[in-house]
Scaffold this motif. Sequence first.
Motif, PDB file in Angstrom:
ATOM      1  N   ASP A  97     -21.289 -31.722  35.593  1.00 17.14           N
ATOM      2  CA  ASP A  97     -21.175 -33.130  35.992  1.00 17.14           C
ATOM      3  C   ASP A  97     -21.758 -33.307  37.397  1.00 17.14           C
ATOM      4  O   ASP A  97     -22.598 -34.177  37.631  1.00 17.14           O
ATOM      5  CB  ASP A  97     -19.687 -33.524  35.954  1.00 17.14           C
ATOM      6  CG  ASP A  97     -19.451 -34.996  36.255  1.00 17.14           C
ATOM      7  OD1 ASP A  97     -20.378 -35.791  36.117  1.00 17.14           O
ATOM      8  OD2 ASP A  97     -18.297 -35.343  36.613  1.00 17.14           O
TER       9      ASP A  97
ATOM     10  N   HIS B  23     -16.178 -36.969  28.992  1.00 12.55           N
ATOM     11  CA  HIS B  23     -15.577 -36.833  30.323  1.00 12.55           C
ATOM     12  C   HIS B  23     -15.505 -38.152  31.103  1.00 12.55           C
ATOM     13  O   HIS B  23     -14.677 -38.301  31.983  1.00 12.55           O
ATOM     14  CB  HIS B  23     -16.278 -35.739  31.140  1.00 12.55           C
ATOM     15  CG  HIS B  23     -17.502 -36.197  31.874  1.00 12.55           C
ATOM     16  ND1 HIS B  23     -18.711 -36.411  31.257  1.00 12.55           N
ATOM     17  CD2 HIS B  23     -17.712 -36.488  33.176  1.00 12.55           C
ATOM     18  CE1 HIS B  23     -19.595 -36.811  32.141  1.00 12.55           C
ATOM     19  NE2 HIS B  23     -19.022 -36.882  33.324  1.00 12.55           N
ATOM     20  N   ASP B  24     -16.355 -39.128  30.773  1.00  8.79           N
ATOM     21  CA  ASP B  24     -16.358 -40.387  31.531  1.00  8.79           C
ATOM     22  C   ASP B  24     -15.878 -41.579  30.696  1.00  8.79           C
ATOM     23  O   ASP B  24     -16.073 -42.729  31.112  1.00  8.79           O
ATOM     24  CB  ASP B  24     -17.773 -40.678  32.068  1.00  8.79           C
ATOM     25  CG  ASP B  24     -17.979 -40.085  33.460  1.00  8.79           C
ATOM     26  OD1 ASP B  24     -17.000 -39.579  34.048  1.00  8.79           O
ATOM     27  OD2 ASP B  24     -19.128 -40.115  33.950  1.00  8.79           O
TER      28      ASP B  24
ATOM     29  N   ARG C  57     -23.691 -44.694  32.292  1.00  9.80           N
ATOM     30  CA  ARG C  57     -22.668 -43.669  31.996  1.00  9.80           C
ATOM     31  C   ARG C  57     -23.023 -42.894  30.735  1.00  9.80           C
ATOM     32  O   ARG C  57     -22.671 -41.735  30.598  1.00  9.80           O
ATOM     33  CB  ARG C  57     -21.308 -44.319  31.784  1.00  9.80           C
ATOM     34  CG  ARG C  57     -20.688 -44.830  33.026  1.00  9.80           C
ATOM     35  CD  ARG C  57     -19.807 -43.795  33.707  1.00  9.80           C
ATOM     36  NE  ARG C  57     -19.644 -44.224  35.076  1.00  9.80           N
ATOM     37  CZ  ARG C  57     -19.471 -43.446  36.124  1.00  9.80           C
ATOM     38  NH1 ARG C  57     -19.423 -42.138  35.976  1.00  9.80           N
ATOM     39  NH2 ARG C  57     -19.350 -43.929  37.309  1.00  9.80           N
TER      40      ARG C  57
ATOM     41  N   HIS D 144     -25.931 -40.447  31.544  1.00 10.96           N
ATOM     42  CA  HIS D 144     -25.323 -39.424  32.404  1.00 10.96           C
ATOM     43  C   HIS D 144     -24.532 -38.427  31.543  1.00 10.96           C
ATOM     44  O   HIS D 144     -24.676 -37.215  31.690  1.00 10.96           O
ATOM     45  CB  HIS D 144     -24.405 -40.079  33.445  1.00 10.96           C
ATOM     46  CG  HIS D 144     -23.436 -39.136  34.075  1.00 10.96           C
ATOM     47  ND1 HIS D 144     -23.819 -38.149  34.970  1.00 10.96           N
ATOM     48  CD2 HIS D 144     -22.089 -38.994  33.926  1.00 10.96           C
ATOM     49  CE1 HIS D 144     -22.750 -37.451  35.346  1.00 10.96           C
ATOM     50  NE2 HIS D 144     -21.694 -37.941  34.727  1.00 10.96           N
TER      51      HIS D 144
HETATM   52 MG    MG Z   1     -19.451 -37.850  35.222  1.00 10.36          MG
END
Ligand code: MG
Length: 366
Positions: A187, A93-94, A61, A64
């Motif tokens: 994304d 965002h995550d 994550r 990413h």
């Molecule tokens: Mg994402």
Amino acid sequence: MKKYAVHEDNSLGREYLENKSPLRNDFQRDRDRIIHSSAFRRLMYKTQVFVNHEGDMFRTRLTHSLEVSQISRGVARSLELNEDLAETIALAHDLGHTPFGHAGQDALNKCMKDHGGFEHNYQSLRVVDKLEKRYCDFAGLNLTFESREGILKHCSKKNAISLGPLGERFINKTHPSLEAQIVDIADSIAYNIHDIEDGYRSGILPLSKLKRLDFFNESYRNLRNDLNGYEAAEKVYVYETLRRMLFLLINDVTNNSRKLINDTNIRTIDEVRNNKTTLINLSTPIQNYINDCRNFLRTNLYQHSRVNNMTRSAQKIISDLFIYYDDNFEALPSDYKIHEKKYRSIADFLSGMTDRFALEKHKSLN
Ligand code: MG
């Protein structure tokens, strides 16, 4: 920066009033708060597709989020928008993702079925609004409205109503800033391309299979033609093909969005929010390419037996841990119990776990 970008002077500000930083603008300050948060560091040990212990070369994550941030900043810069804000939203965002990727999120959502459900975008907002505890004056990170707006990409009506002005757009069907719209597309560009690469690296998606994806196959053929007989290792061809695909997607979203913004004659941020459609979009043929990638990945990677096995064990781990903390609520760290409902506290704790922490906790139960 364009007038319709988010600027400090058209920002809706922070919930708790703070003095301006002498060194940084408001959005750089938001970004720095995210980078220094513990939820951000934990992204390093959270699954994107492959569980962390399967190999050191796969995306997590964290990597990413860094890729999404790199793409978002580039597009924001080209369109003369607020690069700092785009970076901030991308890095955050995550933050609310559970361990074990989408399998973990589905499992937790199932456990929370009778207790308000679990939405990872909403959870990312809870992390920055409530769960990070680092400041004496307020809970959370006290980010600007625009950073929070961008983090909350999707939201159910029920949760939106509880969020006041921040939730209004999900009820009125308006849009967030262009910077938030950029991160949304960045994304999907990032994960579609990097999941193909990780799938190839894992052996689940060999070149022969990748060639069944038209977007890949066309790019691959063009590359071989351009190279005109130059010989390199197969993986170099594959990575170079993916690099070209990534360039094509970023180039397309930049040019197509610039045209959309000009054609719509947008002048202010209010016009951005109230416009009928989003203004950061891929052109239709290229959007179709992305849709093809997503379908290809779903069939050939996300539902592959090796990934499915991981999914099944992740679901068991999450639901066992959920039952354990339901029966032994006193075992939940006290940080998570303050002023919160029981099941929401359990969901906050479980979703904050890294893959390996959840695995170890689960092992210790048996
Ligand atoms: Mg994402």
